[in-house]
Design a protein around this motif. Structure first.
Motif, PDB file in Angstrom:
ATOM      1  N   LEU A 162       0.645  -1.048  -0.012  1.00  0.00           N
ATOM      2  CA  LEU A 162       0.051  -0.058  -0.078  1.00  0.00           C
ATOM      3  C   LEU A 162       1.039   0.987   0.190  1.00  0.00           C
ATOM      4  O   LEU A 162       0.698   2.129  -0.952  1.00  0.00           O
ATOM      5  N   TRP A 165       1.758   2.555  -3.630  1.00  0.00           N
ATOM      6  CA  TRP A 165      -0.123   2.874  -4.835  1.00  0.00           C
ATOM      7  C   TRP A 165       0.662   4.207  -4.071  1.00  0.00           C
ATOM      8  O   TRP A 165       0.128   4.352  -5.034  1.00  0.00           O
ATOM      9  N   LEU A 166       0.181   4.451  -2.533  1.00  0.00           N
ATOM     10  CA  LEU A 166      -0.024   5.863  -1.821  1.00  0.00           C
ATOM     11  C   LEU A 166       0.981   6.530  -2.932  1.00  0.00           C
ATOM     12  O   LEU A 166       0.840   7.332  -3.113  1.00  0.00           O
ATOM     13  N   LEU A 223      -9.771   0.149  -4.034  1.00  0.00           N
ATOM     14  CA  LEU A 223      -8.410   0.489  -3.571  1.00  0.00           C
ATOM     15  C   LEU A 223      -7.292   1.327  -3.927  1.00  0.00           C
ATOM     16  O   LEU A 223      -7.538   2.534  -3.104  1.00  0.00           O
ATOM     17  N   CYS A 227      -6.338   5.218  -2.803  1.00  0.00           N
ATOM     18  CA  CYS A 227      -5.303   6.208  -3.042  1.00  0.00           C
ATOM     19  C   CYS A 227      -5.036   7.825  -3.680  1.00  0.00           C
ATOM     20  O   CYS A 227      -4.616   8.662  -3.010  1.00  0.00           O
ATOM     21  N   GLU A 288     -11.475   1.944   2.548  1.00  0.00           N
ATOM     22  CA  GLU A 288     -11.336   3.389   2.202  1.00  0.00           C
ATOM     23  C   GLU A 288     -10.309   4.082   3.423  1.00  0.00           C
ATOM     24  O   GLU A 288      -9.556   4.671   3.664  1.00  0.00           O
ATOM     25  N   THR A 290      -8.953   1.962   5.445  1.00  0.00           N
ATOM     26  CA  THR A 290      -6.964   1.418   5.518  1.00  0.00           C
ATOM     27  C   THR A 290      -6.216   2.629   4.720  1.00  0.00           C
ATOM     28  O   THR A 290      -5.193   2.960   5.456  1.00  0.00           O
ATOM     29  N   VAL A 291      -7.051   3.739   4.064  1.00  0.00           N
ATOM     30  CA  VAL A 291      -5.683   3.766   2.741  1.00  0.00           C
ATOM     31  C   VAL A 291      -5.778   5.365   3.590  1.00  0.00           C
ATOM     32  O   VAL A 291      -4.501   6.120   3.408  1.00  0.00           O
ATOM     33  N   THR A 294      -3.763   4.860   6.267  1.00  0.00           N
ATOM     34  CA  THR A 294      -2.039   4.234   6.234  1.00  0.00           C
ATOM     35  C   THR A 294      -1.061   5.921   5.433  1.00  0.00           C
ATOM     36  O   THR A 294      -0.005   5.923   5.755  1.00  0.00           O
ATOM     37  N   TRP A 295      -2.210   6.755   4.858  1.00  0.00           N
ATOM     38  CA  TRP A 295      -1.515   7.645   3.779  1.00  0.00           C
ATOM     39  C   TRP A 295      -0.898   8.752   5.469  1.00  0.00           C
ATOM     40  O   TRP A 295      -0.398   9.797   4.951  1.00  0.00           O
TER      41      TRP A 295
END
Length: 327
Positions: A162, A165-166, A223, A227, A288, A290-291, A294-295
């Motif tokens: 992840l 991707w971010l 996903l 991101c 969403e 989680t993303v 994480t960001w």
């Protein structure tokens, strides 16, 4: 609950420590002091678990514990030695394993055939290591919970999926989006895995559980669009069919993290029946969330160095340019 965490400074171990503190558990964490850090309120014990004598000396004045959580992913002998050392000193034992322990292409649920493993082995391939560690844990703690995690994402990730991707969508521009947009994914946020495992130990659960969302809890589109939205880089997703990806030499799972084709040798992957864990209380947050979280963590702490025992994740720039050409 008096909890001992073997590790606790990286990814799933760090999530376990955070979840335990949120619950009000008294946490002791054993780590080498080489990577990551422990939050305030944790009793930190420095020891190298690959040195059984040193680990025994460090833990000798401590315990007993209500539960132990181990996230070890190296030589099975280390997990087996720690489990043996803690026999009779912990009421319950939880090991974070992996769905990789199932024979390739035969994973349906917890009853599926397993790879061979040796609890006393040194280094080896990842699947054999995890199965060997399971056997070592069960030898000392027959009632252990084996949390066979699927694709794990979320804050503290040092595998490189992840976060890649971010980082890529944050740069903006045209981004290769692999395969069919509605391809179902099956994943678990490390925090949901951690919370579930602690509750499972509290509740006296035993045996193996496939700890991941139902297949289709998210899709590739959800996903990647999450991101793009989280990073605000204005990235444009360019969907590239599976056949074109294969022809160009793009490797599933590593070049394009979290994604694999829907047919061929990958058929059935990300489609396991995880209803046993769900019935035992596993609840998975929206991808969403989680993303976004994480960001936020990446912006706060930066992308951590990728673990040296995992393959490098991410699409090489030259290959990305070839896949986007003419689209």
């Amino acid at each position: 609950m008096e909890l001992l965490v073997l590790g606790g400074t990286r990814f799933v171990g760090r999530a376990v420590v955070a979840a335990a503190l949120e619950r009000g558990d008294a946490v002791t964490a054993v780590h080498r002091g080489l990577t990551g850090r422990l939050p305030a309120g944790v009793r930190a014990v420095r020891a190298d678990r690959t040195d059984p004598a040193g680990l025994a000396a460090a833990l000798a004045p401590l315990g007993p514990w209500d539960a132990v959580v181990d996230t070890w992913a190296g030589a099975p002998a280390a997990a087996a030695a720690a489990a043996a050392l803690l026999r009779g000193r912990a009421a319950r034992y939880g090991y974070v394993s992996s769905a990789s322990v199932y024979r390739w292409g035969e994973h349906v649920d917890e009853s599926s055939p397993l790879v061979d493993g040796d609890p006393d082995a040194g280094e080896g391939d990842y699947a054999a290591q995890k199965r060997g560690a399971e056997l070592g844990v069960l030898r000392a703690h027959p009632g252990a919970v084996l949390a066979r995690a699927g694709l794990v994402l979320g804050p503290y990730e040092d595998v490189g999926r992840l976060p890649w991707w971010l980082s890529r969508t944050a740069r903006g521009g045209r981004v290769v989006a692999p395969g069919r947009p509605e391809r179902p994914l099956q994943l678990v946020d490390a925090r949901d895995l951690a919370g579930w495992l602690l509750a499972a130990l509290d509740g006296g659960l035993q045996g193996p559980y496939d700890v991941a969302s139902p297949s289709g809890h998210a899709t590739t589109r959800r996903l990647l669009e999450a991101c793009v939205a989280a990073t605000g880089g204005g990235a444009e997703l360019v969907w590239v069919p599976e056949d074109d990806l294969a022809a160009a030499g793009a490797e599933p799972w590593t070049h394009l993290p979290c994604w694999v084709p829907e047919g061929g040798e990958w058929a059935g992957f990300l489609e396991a029946d995880t209803s046993r864990a769900a019935a035992a209380g596993l609840a998975c947050r929206p991808v969403e969330a989680t993303v976004e979280d994480t960001w936020a963590w990446v912006r706060r702490e930066g992308v951590p160095p990728q673990r040296p025992d995992r393959p490098v994740h991410g699409l090489p720039p030259g290959l990305e340019a070839r896949l986007l050409a003419g689209r």
